[in-house]
Design a protein around this motif. Structure first.
Motif, mmCIF file in Angstrom:
data_model
loop_
_atom_site.group_PDB
_atom_site.id
_atom_site.type_symbol
_atom_site.label_atom_id
_atom_site.label_comp_id
_atom_site.label_asym_id
_atom_site.label_seq_id
_atom_site.Cartn_x
_atom_site.Cartn_y
_atom_site.Cartn_z
ATOM 1 N N HIS A 3 0.858 -1.187 0.000
ATOM 2 C CA HIS A 3 0.000 0.000 0.000
ATOM 3 C C HIS A 3 0.893 1.236 0.000
ATOM 4 N N ASP A 4 0.515 2.216 -0.785
ATOM 5 C CA ASP A 4 1.231 3.480 -0.799
ATOM 6 C C ASP A 4 0.241 4.565 -1.160
ATOM 7 N N GLU A 5 0.493 5.757 -0.661
ATOM 8 C CA GLU A 5 -0.346 6.916 -0.956
ATOM 9 C C GLU A 5 0.428 8.175 -0.586
ATOM 10 N N PHE A 6 -0.036 9.312 -1.081
ATOM 11 C CA PHE A 6 0.610 10.591 -0.806
ATOM 12 C C PHE A 6 0.709 10.839 0.701
ATOM 13 N N GLY A 7 -0.321 10.502 1.434
ATOM 14 C CA GLY A 7 -0.320 10.718 2.881
ATOM 15 C C GLY A 7 0.836 10.033 3.594
ATOM 16 N N LEU B 163 7.911 12.435 5.835
ATOM 17 C CA LEU B 163 8.713 13.668 5.770
ATOM 18 C C LEU B 163 8.409 14.637 6.912
ATOM 19 N N PHE B 164 7.140 14.770 7.276
ATOM 20 C CA PHE B 164 6.727 15.796 8.223
ATOM 21 C C PHE B 164 6.568 15.285 9.659
ATOM 22 N N ASP B 165 6.200 14.028 9.832
ATOM 23 C CA ASP B 165 5.882 13.532 11.175
ATOM 24 C C ASP B 165 6.872 12.507 11.712
ATOM 25 N N ASP B 166 7.318 11.599 10.845
ATOM 26 C CA ASP B 166 8.134 10.479 11.301
ATOM 27 C C ASP B 166 9.625 10.772 11.323
ATOM 28 N N SER B 167 10.021 11.899 10.790
ATOM 29 C CA SER B 167 11.432 12.270 10.751
ATOM 30 C C SER B 167 11.537 13.783 10.951
ATOM 31 N N SER B 168 12.732 14.275 11.068
ATOM 32 C CA SER B 168 12.954 15.724 11.183
ATOM 33 C C SER B 168 13.235 16.355 9.827
ATOM 34 N N LEU B 169 13.042 15.604 8.770
ATOM 35 C CA LEU B 169 13.418 16.077 7.438
ATOM 36 C C LEU B 169 12.694 17.359 7.042
ATOM 37 N N ALA B 170 11.412 17.474 7.336
ATOM 38 C CA ALA B 170 10.657 18.673 6.941
ATOM 39 C C ALA B 170 10.996 19.868 7.819
ATOM 40 N N GLN B 171 11.270 19.634 9.082
ATOM 41 C CA GLN B 171 11.538 20.730 10.004
ATOM 42 C C GLN B 171 12.972 21.238 9.917
ATOM 43 N N ASP B 172 13.924 20.315 9.785
ATOM 44 C CA ASP B 172 15.337 20.701 9.797
ATOM 45 C C ASP B 172 16.169 19.590 9.165
ATOM 46 N N ALA B 173 16.169 19.549 7.855
ATOM 47 C CA ALA B 173 16.886 18.487 7.146
ATOM 48 C C ALA B 173 18.371 18.467 7.495
ATOM 49 N N GLY C 65 -4.953 22.494 1.198
ATOM 50 C CA GLY C 65 -5.326 21.814 2.432
ATOM 51 C C GLY C 65 -4.901 20.358 2.435
ATOM 52 N N THR C 66 -5.372 19.651 3.436
ATOM 53 C CA THR C 66 -4.948 18.263 3.635
ATOM 54 C C THR C 66 -6.072 17.255 3.394
ATOM 55 N N ASN C 67 -7.143 17.690 2.789
ATOM 56 C CA ASN C 67 -8.288 16.792 2.644
ATOM 57 C C ASN C 67 -8.592 16.349 1.220
ATOM 58 N N LEU C 68 -7.745 16.689 0.264
ATOM 59 C CA LEU C 68 -7.976 16.226 -1.102
ATOM 60 C C LEU C 68 -7.627 14.741 -1.218
ATOM 61 N N SER C 69 -8.194 14.101 -2.197
ATOM 62 C CA SER C 69 -7.787 12.727 -2.501
ATOM 63 C C SER C 69 -6.462 12.784 -3.272
ATOM 64 N N ASP C 70 -5.782 11.656 -3.328
ATOM 65 C CA ASP C 70 -4.538 11.607 -4.100
ATOM 66 C C ASP C 70 -4.806 11.962 -5.560
ATOM 67 N N ALA C 71 -5.930 11.523 -6.097
ATOM 68 C CA ALA C 71 -6.283 11.846 -7.480
ATOM 69 C C ALA C 71 -6.400 13.352 -7.670
ATOM 70 N N GLU C 72 -6.934 14.044 -6.675
ATOM 71 C CA GLU C 72 -7.060 15.502 -6.762
ATOM 72 C C GLU C 72 -5.711 16.190 -6.601
ATOM 73 N N TYR C 73 -4.895 15.731 -5.652
ATOM 74 C CA TYR C 73 -3.577 16.356 -5.457
ATOM 75 C C TYR C 73 -2.738 16.309 -6.721
ATOM 76 N N ILE C 74 -2.695 15.160 -7.373
ATOM 77 C CA ILE C 74 -1.793 15.023 -8.512
ATOM 78 C C ILE C 74 -2.279 15.787 -9.742
ATOM 79 N N GLU C 75 -3.470 16.348 -9.673
ATOM 80 C CA GLU C 75 -4.007 17.145 -10.780
ATOM 81 C C GLU C 75 -3.861 18.652 -10.582
ATOM 82 N N VAL C 76 -3.502 19.097 -9.378
ATOM 83 C CA VAL C 76 -3.375 20.543 -9.171
ATOM 84 C C VAL C 76 -2.148 21.053 -9.930
ATOM 85 N N PRO C 77 -2.206 22.287 -10.429
ATOM 86 C CA PRO C 77 -1.092 22.802 -11.241
ATOM 87 C C PRO C 77 0.261 22.778 -10.531
ATOM 88 N N GLU C 78 0.266 23.003 -9.230
ATOM 89 C CA GLU C 78 1.521 23.059 -8.475
ATOM 90 C C GLU C 78 2.170 21.684 -8.271
#
Length: 124
Positions: free
Chosen positions: A41-45, A51-61, A93-106
């Protein structure tokens, strides 16, 4: 060769970055739910949590050098990837589906940053 204290976390980082760098994988695995060899199983979440919760990579790489990352260039690259993800999450925000995230321009900036990070982690 530079060693890290937590090679298993580094491998997880590499897997996360590979997934973020591959739009076909994202559609196939994240959206269509078609697991690949060794990936149940894999997903954007999961990438965000690592990156953000399980390691310090997002806060201070930089603080993970020697632990997960090998040097400052890897830290800079991971930081750029985190910034690209932050742009998407802050805008949508944090409530989009993976299908929605991968379609945003950014999202294309996330993919580009992940590809660059893959190259840096591989020493290219």
């Amino acid at each position: 060769m530079v060693q890290v204290k937590y090679p298993e976390m580094r491998r997880e980082l590499e897997m996360v970055v590979e997934g973020l760098a591959d739009p076909a994988y994202q559609r196939r695995v994240w959206v269509d739910g078609q697991p690949e060899d060794g990936v149940e199983h894999d997903e954007f979440g999961l990438a965000v949590h690592f990156l953000f919760d399980d390691s310090s990579l997002a806060q201070d790489a930089l603080s993970t050098i020697g632990w997960i990352l090998k040097d400052a260039s890897e830290a800079e690259s991971v930081t750029a990837l985190v910034r690209a993800i932050d742009v998407v999450l802050n805008r949508y925000g944090t409530n989009l589906s993976d299908a929605e995230y991968i379609e945003v321009p950014e999202w294309r900036f996330v993919v580009v940053a992940a590809k660059a990070t893959m190259a840096v982690l591989a020493g290219r």
